[in-house]
Design an enzyme around this catalytic site. Structure first.
Site, mmCIF file in Angstrom:
data_model
loop_
_atom_site.group_PDB
_atom_site.id
_atom_site.type_symbol
_atom_site.label_atom_id
_atom_site.label_comp_id
_atom_site.label_asym_id
_atom_site.label_seq_id
_atom_site.Cartn_x
_atom_site.Cartn_y
_atom_site.Cartn_z
ATOM 1 N N HIS A 12 -1.570 -1.386 -6.973
ATOM 2 C CA HIS A 12 -0.031 -1.486 -6.974
ATOM 3 C C HIS A 12 0.125 -2.858 -7.830
ATOM 4 O O HIS A 12 -0.711 -3.834 -7.876
ATOM 5 C CB HIS A 12 0.858 -1.921 -5.903
ATOM 6 C CG HIS A 12 0.283 -2.991 -4.864
ATOM 7 N ND1 HIS A 12 -0.985 -2.811 -4.092
ATOM 8 C CD2 HIS A 12 0.626 -4.266 -4.622
ATOM 9 C CE1 HIS A 12 -1.274 -4.073 -3.527
ATOM 10 N NE2 HIS A 12 -0.288 -5.003 -3.840
ATOM 11 N N ASP A 35 9.966 -4.764 -2.831
ATOM 12 C CA ASP A 35 8.887 -5.379 -1.863
ATOM 13 C C ASP A 35 9.812 -5.712 -0.682
ATOM 14 O O ASP A 35 11.042 -6.439 -0.778
ATOM 15 C CB ASP A 35 8.507 -6.669 -2.618
ATOM 16 C CG ASP A 35 7.287 -6.948 -1.787
ATOM 17 O OD1 ASP A 35 6.101 -6.871 -2.365
ATOM 18 O OD2 ASP A 35 7.502 -7.686 -0.856
ATOM 19 N N ILE A 36 9.241 -5.750 0.510
ATOM 20 C CA ILE A 36 9.822 -5.889 1.627
ATOM 21 C C ILE A 36 10.035 -7.801 1.696
ATOM 22 O O ILE A 36 10.898 -8.060 2.625
ATOM 23 C CB ILE A 36 9.284 -5.640 2.933
ATOM 24 C CG1 ILE A 36 10.011 -5.027 4.124
ATOM 25 C CG2 ILE A 36 7.898 -6.552 3.196
ATOM 26 C CD1 ILE A 36 9.363 -4.519 5.130
ATOM 27 N N ASN A 65 -2.574 -8.241 -8.053
ATOM 28 C CA ASN A 65 -3.239 -9.144 -7.291
ATOM 29 C C ASN A 65 -4.683 -8.380 -6.889
ATOM 30 O O ASN A 65 -4.489 -6.971 -6.467
ATOM 31 C CB ASN A 65 -2.626 -9.609 -5.814
ATOM 32 C CG ASN A 65 -1.772 -10.484 -6.075
ATOM 33 O OD1 ASN A 65 -1.601 -11.538 -6.856
ATOM 34 N ND2 ASN A 65 -0.414 -10.331 -5.349
ATOM 35 N N HIS A 90 3.200 -5.739 -9.155
ATOM 36 C CA HIS A 90 4.576 -6.370 -8.728
ATOM 37 C C HIS A 90 5.310 -6.488 -10.187
ATOM 38 O O HIS A 90 4.683 -6.993 -10.996
ATOM 39 C CB HIS A 90 4.045 -7.657 -8.122
ATOM 40 C CG HIS A 90 3.495 -7.688 -6.738
ATOM 41 N ND1 HIS A 90 3.999 -7.847 -5.506
ATOM 42 C CD2 HIS A 90 2.108 -7.598 -6.490
ATOM 43 C CE1 HIS A 90 3.314 -7.815 -4.605
ATOM 44 N NE2 HIS A 90 2.024 -7.638 -5.369
ATOM 45 N N GLY A 105 -4.993 -12.787 -2.884
ATOM 46 C CA GLY A 105 -3.677 -12.276 -2.210
ATOM 47 C C GLY A 105 -3.557 -10.779 -2.001
ATOM 48 O O GLY A 105 -2.407 -10.456 -1.579
ATOM 49 N N GLN A 106 -4.382 -10.085 -2.522
ATOM 50 C CA GLN A 106 -4.126 -8.611 -2.409
ATOM 51 C C GLN A 106 -4.324 -8.430 -0.823
ATOM 52 O O GLN A 106 -5.339 -8.443 -0.110
ATOM 53 C CB GLN A 106 -5.160 -7.633 -3.108
ATOM 54 C CG GLN A 106 -4.857 -6.223 -3.011
ATOM 55 C CD GLN A 106 -5.830 -5.336 -3.598
ATOM 56 O OE1 GLN A 106 -6.881 -5.704 -4.210
ATOM 57 N NE2 GLN A 106 -5.565 -4.276 -3.765
ATOM 58 N N SER A 107 -3.263 -7.612 -0.148
ATOM 59 C CA SER A 107 -3.327 -7.409 1.054
ATOM 60 C C SER A 107 -3.241 -6.052 1.599
ATOM 61 O O SER A 107 -3.501 -5.436 2.514
ATOM 62 C CB SER A 107 -2.245 -8.144 1.817
ATOM 63 O OG SER A 107 -0.902 -7.945 1.260
#
Ligand code: 5GP
Ligand code: ZN
Length: 127
Positions: free
Chosen positions: A113, A44-45, A100, A115, A106-108
């Site tokens: 996917h 994750d960035i 999420n 985490h 909080g899903q953006s």
């Protein structure tokens, strides 16, 4: 057509700028930690824990429920990939797999996917 170049059931909903389709296609650089025929895992960035890896199916589905309904085998492969990442990262003494789902949760990025979070104590309930 999705950025990965293969037709799928959600292609009508896939925009060419789906971030994770583009990462899968290699159009956007990422630190990939594991790849299988059907999944890709990358760091994750904006990590929220010492281990924070995002695991995606190569095929585009908007969320976990849609993936599970359409392709349970691929949903299982995604979970297996997440577990393998946890092993590879050495966090099997305590890690969290998070999907999420929906903007309110909080899903953006609307390419399914999970985490994989670990490497520190994780509190409950989550925020
Ligand atoms: P969500 O908020 O949808 O559950 O998770 C999306 C995740 O993707 C976030 O944790 C965010 O930090 C991560 N992310 C967003 N853009 C990028 C990117 O360009 N590269 C990587 N590696 N991760 C990203
Ligand atoms: Zn996508």
């Amino acid at each position: 057509m999705a950025a990965h170049g293969r037709p799928g059931p959600y292609d009508a909903l896939v925009t060419d700028d789906c971030l994770f389709c583009r990462i899968v296609a290699g159009e956007i650089p990422s630190t990939i930690v594991r790849e299988t025929e059907s999944t890709v895992a990358f760091r994750d960035i904006n990590p929220q824990a010492p281990t924070h890896v995002v695991v995606v199916p190569r095929e585009h589905y908007p969320n976990a429920y849609e993936l599970a309904k359409a392709d349970p085998g691929l949903a299982g492969a995604l979970l297996a990939a997440a577990g393998a990442v946890a092993e590879q990262e050495g966090v099997t003494d305590g890690y969290r797999i998070v999907f999420n789902t929906g903007a309110k949760a909080g899903q953006s990025v609307f390419h399914v996917h999970c985490h994989v979070l670990g490497g520190r104590p994780l509190t409950w309930p989550p925020g």
